[in-house]
Design an enzyme around this catalytic site. Structure first.
Site, short mmCIF file in Angstrom:
data_model
loop_
_atom_site.label_atom_id
_atom_site.label_comp_id
_atom_site.label_asym_id
_atom_site.label_seq_id
_atom_site.Cartn_x
_atom_site.Cartn_y
_atom_site.Cartn_z
N HIS A 95 0.87 -1.18 0.00
CA HIS A 95 0.00 0.00 0.00
C HIS A 95 0.91 1.22 0.00
O HIS A 95 1.75 1.37 0.89
CB HIS A 95 -0.89 -0.02 1.24
CG HIS A 95 -1.51 1.31 1.54
ND1 HIS A 95 -2.21 2.02 0.59
CD2 HIS A 95 -1.53 2.07 2.66
CE1 HIS A 95 -2.62 3.16 1.13
NE2 HIS A 95 -2.21 3.21 2.38
N ASP A 128 -44.85 -7.73 -0.53
CA ASP A 128 -45.37 -8.96 0.04
C ASP A 128 -44.72 -9.11 1.41
O ASP A 128 -43.59 -9.56 1.54
CB ASP A 128 -45.03 -10.15 -0.87
CG ASP A 128 -45.54 -11.47 -0.30
OD1 ASP A 128 -45.85 -11.52 0.91
OD2 ASP A 128 -45.61 -12.46 -1.06
N TYR A 175 -41.33 -16.35 -3.53
CA TYR A 175 -42.56 -17.11 -3.38
C TYR A 175 -43.67 -16.15 -2.99
O TYR A 175 -43.56 -15.45 -1.97
CB TYR A 175 -42.40 -18.19 -2.30
CG TYR A 175 -43.65 -19.04 -2.14
CD1 TYR A 175 -44.07 -19.86 -3.18
CD2 TYR A 175 -44.40 -19.01 -0.97
CE1 TYR A 175 -45.22 -20.64 -3.06
CE2 TYR A 175 -45.54 -19.81 -0.83
CZ TYR A 175 -45.95 -20.61 -1.88
OH TYR A 175 -47.07 -21.38 -1.76
N LYS A 222 -49.60 -14.83 7.56
CA LYS A 222 -48.93 -15.43 8.72
C LYS A 222 -49.25 -14.72 10.05
O LYS A 222 -50.28 -14.95 10.63
CB LYS A 222 -47.43 -15.51 8.48
CG LYS A 222 -47.09 -16.35 7.23
CD LYS A 222 -45.65 -16.70 7.16
CE LYS A 222 -45.25 -17.28 5.82
NZ LYS A 222 -45.29 -18.70 5.69
N HIS A 238 1.52 5.58 -1.55
CA HIS A 238 0.86 6.84 -1.96
C HIS A 238 1.59 7.39 -3.18
O HIS A 238 1.86 8.57 -3.28
CB HIS A 238 0.89 7.84 -0.81
CG HIS A 238 0.35 7.24 0.46
ND1 HIS A 238 1.14 6.76 1.47
CD2 HIS A 238 -0.92 7.00 0.86
CE1 HIS A 238 0.39 6.28 2.44
NE2 HIS A 238 -0.87 6.40 2.10
N HIS A 270 -6.53 8.98 -1.60
CA HIS A 270 -5.63 8.37 -0.62
C HIS A 270 -4.37 7.83 -1.29
O HIS A 270 -3.32 8.44 -1.21
CB HIS A 270 -6.42 7.27 0.13
CG HIS A 270 -5.65 6.60 1.22
ND1 HIS A 270 -6.22 5.76 2.15
CD2 HIS A 270 -4.33 6.62 1.53
CE1 HIS A 270 -5.30 5.31 2.97
NE2 HIS A 270 -4.14 5.81 2.63
N1 PMP Z 1 -45.82 -14.64 0.19
C1 PMP Z 1 -44.76 -15.03 0.92
C2 PMP Z 1 -43.55 -14.15 0.95
C3 PMP Z 1 -44.79 -16.23 1.64
O1 PMP Z 1 -43.71 -16.60 2.35
C4 PMP Z 1 -45.97 -17.01 1.60
C5 PMP Z 1 -46.07 -18.30 2.39
N2 PMP Z 1 -44.93 -18.91 2.77
C6 PMP Z 1 -47.04 -16.57 0.81
C7 PMP Z 1 -46.94 -15.39 0.13
C8 PMP Z 1 -48.30 -17.37 0.69
O2 PMP Z 1 -49.01 -17.31 1.87
P1 PMP Z 1 -50.03 -18.48 2.24
O3 PMP Z 1 -49.21 -19.69 2.52
O4 PMP Z 1 -50.71 -17.96 3.45
O5 PMP Z 1 -50.90 -18.64 1.08
#
Ligand code: PMP
Length: 762
Positions: A101, A560, A465, A588, A103, A165
């Protein structure tokens, strides 16, 4: 004197650099790896190169500790203040044997211009890499600088300019490091002169030539890295108790209780707080956002390695355990195969080698039909943030059911109380519609976005998902797989769904531009921590950037928050990131583990499309709902669970339990020298032992070749955890809850320790 050779190299490098005139007024620091150890020899701080002797050179370990010789050589001098930078480079780049290192003036001119050097000659690329990148500014000697260097060094390039630097050059041996430093100075001079001429454009070499030269360099680096890694003995980190204390969930729980008492003593009523203020006061479950680049680099390294699973004898023991200790579960679920397809109905229950039948759930524990007790890090897939079977909520829900039964089909006060409660903690959810599940709520959100904007296309992030609706079983789990999992879904149902590669804002923008030509984008829908609950964690500013893109292209932003809603904090991920979506999908935790866990909420004008009953007479409303939607049981359960989560600050307490678990797992992974990757986002803990979730269509050959064995390893590890009394989500994800006291986590860590000691090569 120990490590004489490394010390001598440092002295020789200093002399060479002095003799050749690379040091002007201020020097720098030089280090050399001590082969076979997690140590390096480095110049002392603020010491002149011309009087450097071998005994002056310091020996420092990869954690930054100065380890002077027994005979005290080098003990009186402090090592260079840039030791953090040197250590980070050696850790990230096993091919690097020496670091310089300095300069030096010409490269420093580019440092103040913050001007990277493109590939100007093939000689340059062959030694220095694809380009000489600029490392973001941070003051000298700080951890920030060390971190900034670490982020860039994995590129495989061998020279970098530190903004305002100096430079850092690395090499596979001391001569190469000095040579690279000198070559950088030569290239800098040429580039600076070229830039200052009138002719304007500076040409770089053609990209294919650059890639060929770079591939040769990478080949050398990989070969040397493999030699060094092989030579490196695994150094045990000592017993867990000797290390610094782990983060504590117990402390968070008692802090929440004291804060509650102090707040109750104040004259103001909590209900008079402005919406959202209480969420901010309670804080968030994520104590420190994961270093995404570092996590992704570790995950990629895991995927590049051969599999490390259980030893054959240990695997046999695991199967033996299931066969002998889980007979009643096996008998029940075998019988179920005659009446229930596959024997179980819940996706998460399809476990290896066979599903377990659970009889009891209480707090942090599950008990199966055979009486085996497990620590429960599945937590039903996320909803039971208060812990399983939480009595204070159960009792209140039972009171409501005694009064009204579970359903009447007519309006019930708890529908309103739930919507008001959600608004109180998530002010952007101005209106809320209760539905049956996360899947249903996502469907409703997409329909609302299409109805409101008049556009058709929805863009999701690949791998995420969002439930199992026709529209969104697309790019499921594995980014870039489009309709690969869309069995039983007609093409028409996914014709207006698009997939953008995770965290690639460039492709997202391209999709939005394409859609503009085809009638516009209704919405971008994403999981705000990253697909599959942060299995590929999002860069911290990603959601804000997507918000900007949505605004630019007139699309709605749908978060989501089925997993993150309340789990990340009472304000959800939106509150944590400070990004406001147009629509939010909850699931959930929104019914505290009770049925009908799902709903959609958001902007009043957008939510207007759900106007039902008399409101719907205009014909503008979209069709959603169901016999059991918004029933008193689910709404009361949600209302009481949410209020209880806020009262106890369950998100933050569960987050600290996640911190304790992740920190403890990391220690175990280090202790056993495993390549596994651990990180957490509060109460969502990721423990990747196979990296299967990181395979994607960027490398389809690897995906199709390795998907199965890597998935099998994940299942195998899941089974080993179960046989040692721990239930996880698919052997790679762990949800913590408020019931996870420090004692529960420590018990779990001892069990993980047992499993990791059964891994091949440990
Ligand atoms: N979106 C996400 C981010 C999830 O994790 C889930 C379920 N794991 C769902 C939607 C779907 O929800 P449900 O199982 O209540 O249909």
């Amino acid at each position: 004197m120990e490590h004489l050779a490394a010390r001598q190299h440092v002295v020789d490098m200093c002399r060479t650099m002095l003799e050749r005139g690379y040091l002007k007024a201020t020097e720098g620091n030089v280090s050399v790896r001590v082969p076979g150890h997690r140590l390096y020899a480095v110049t002392p701080s603020n010491y002149s190169y011309d009087r450097m002797r071998v005994e002056d050179v310091c020996i420092v370990d990869f954690d930054g500790a100065h380890v002077p010789d027994e005979d005290r050589a080098g003990a009186s001098l402090a090592p260079s203040i840039e030791c953090g930078m040197h250590a980070n480079i050696y850790r990230a780049r096993p091919d690097v044997h020496a670091i310089v290192h300095t300069h030096q003036p010409y490269a420093s001119a580019l440092a103040v211009l913050r001007r990277p050097i493109p590939a100007l000659t093939d000689e340059q690329v062959r030694f220095l890499g694809r380009e000489v990148a600029i490392i973001d500014y941070a003051p000298s000697g700080t951890g920030f600088l060390a971190k900034n260097v670490q982020k860039k060094i994995t590129s495989g390039d061998n020279a970098f300019i530190l903004a305002n630097h100096g430079i850092v050059a690395v090499g596979t041996d001391p001569e190469r490091a000095v040579f690279n430093m000198a070559l950088l100075e030569k290239v800098s001079i040429a580039y600076l002169i070229a830039l200052t001429t009138e002719s304007g454009k500076v040409y770089s070499i053609p990209a294919p030539i650059r890639e060929i030269a770079f591939a040769k360099l990478r080949g050398d680096e990989k070969r040397i890295a493999a030699q060094i890694t092989k030579a490196m003995p695994v150094e045990p980190v000592g017993s867990l108790v000797e290390l610094a204390p782990l983060p504590s969930a117990d402390e968070a729980a008692s802090a929440a209780a004291s804060a509650r008492a102090a707040f109750a003593a104040q004259p103001a009523e909590p209900a008079t707080e402005v919406p959202g203020a209480e969420s901010a006061r309670l804080g968030y479950a994520i104590s420190a956002y994961p270093d995404v680049e570092d996590t992704m680099a570790r995950l990629r390294a895991l995927v590049d390695q051969p599999l490390r699973g259980l030893r054959h004898d240990a695997l046999n023991d695991v199967h033996e355990w299931f066969e002998t200790k889980c007979r009643a579960s096996k008998e029940l679920t075998d019988r179920a195969k005659a009446r229930i397809p596959g024997g179980v109905q819940h996706n998460l229950a399809f476990n290896h080698p066979f599903p377990l039948a659970i009889d009891r759930a209480e707090g942090a524990h599950l008990t199966d039909r055979d009486g085996n007790v497990y620590i429960d890090f599945l937590q039903a897939g996320g909803p039971t943030l208060l812990g399983s079977n939480y009595a204070p909520v159960n009792e209140k829900v039972a009171d409501v059911v005694r009064e009204s039964g579970p359903v009447t089909g007519l309006f019930h006060e708890y529908e309103l109380k739930l919507a008001e409660s959600i608004h109180r903690y998530m002010p952007h959810v101005e209106m809320y519609r209760s539905l049956g599940s996360g899947t249903e709520a996502v469907m409703a959100a997409v329909r609302a976005a299409r109805a409101f904007t008049g556009h058709k296309v929805v863009v999701k992030v690949g791998g995420a998902y969002h439930g199992w609706s026709d529209t969104l079983v697309y790019g499921l789990r594995v980014p870039g797989t489009f309709r690969m999992n869309a069995k039983g879904i007609p093409f028409g149902a996914t014709s207006a769904t698009r997939e953008a590669f995770p965290h690639d804002l460039g492709t997202l923008r391209r999709k939005l531009i394409e859609n503009r030509l085809r009638g516009g984008t209704a919405a971008v829908v994403l999981e705000p921590l990253g697909p599959e609950s942060g299995t590929r964690p999002v860069p911290e500013d990603y959601n804000a950037r997507v918000r900007e893109l949505c605004d630019e292209f007139g699309a709605l932003l749908i978060f989501d928050e089925v997993v993150t809603g309340f789990r990340v904090g009472m304000g959800g991920a939106a509150g944590y990131f400070g990004v406001t979506p147009d629509l939010t999908v909850l699931g959930k935790a929104v019914s505290g583990g009770y049925p009908m866990a799902g709903g959609v909420g958001g902007r009043e004008d957008v939510m207007g499309v759900f106007g039902s009953g008399l409101d719907g007479k205009s014909g503008a409303h979209v069709q959603v709902g169901g016999t059991l939607s918004a029933n008193p049981l689910s709404c009361a359960a949600g209302y009481f669970a949410i209020e209880e989560m806020a009262r106890t600050n369950a998100p933050v307490v569960a987050g600290r339990a996640g911190d304790r678990l992740a920190a403890g797992l990391q220690r175990l992974v280090t202790k056993h020298a495993l390549p596994y990757v651990v990180y957490n986002q509060g109460s969502i803990v990721h423990l990747e032992c196979s990296g299967v979730m990181l395979l994607d269509m960027h490398n389809p050959v690897k995906l199709f070749k390795e998907n199965k064995p890597r998935k099998q390893l994940m299942e195998q590890m899941g089974a080993a955890y179960t046989a040692n009394g721990i239930i996880t989500l698919a052997g790679s994800r762990l949800y913590t809850s408020m019931a996870d006291t420090d004692a529960v986590i420590d018990d779990a860590l001892e069990r993980f320790d047992r499993v990791f000691s059964m891994v091949e090569g440990v």
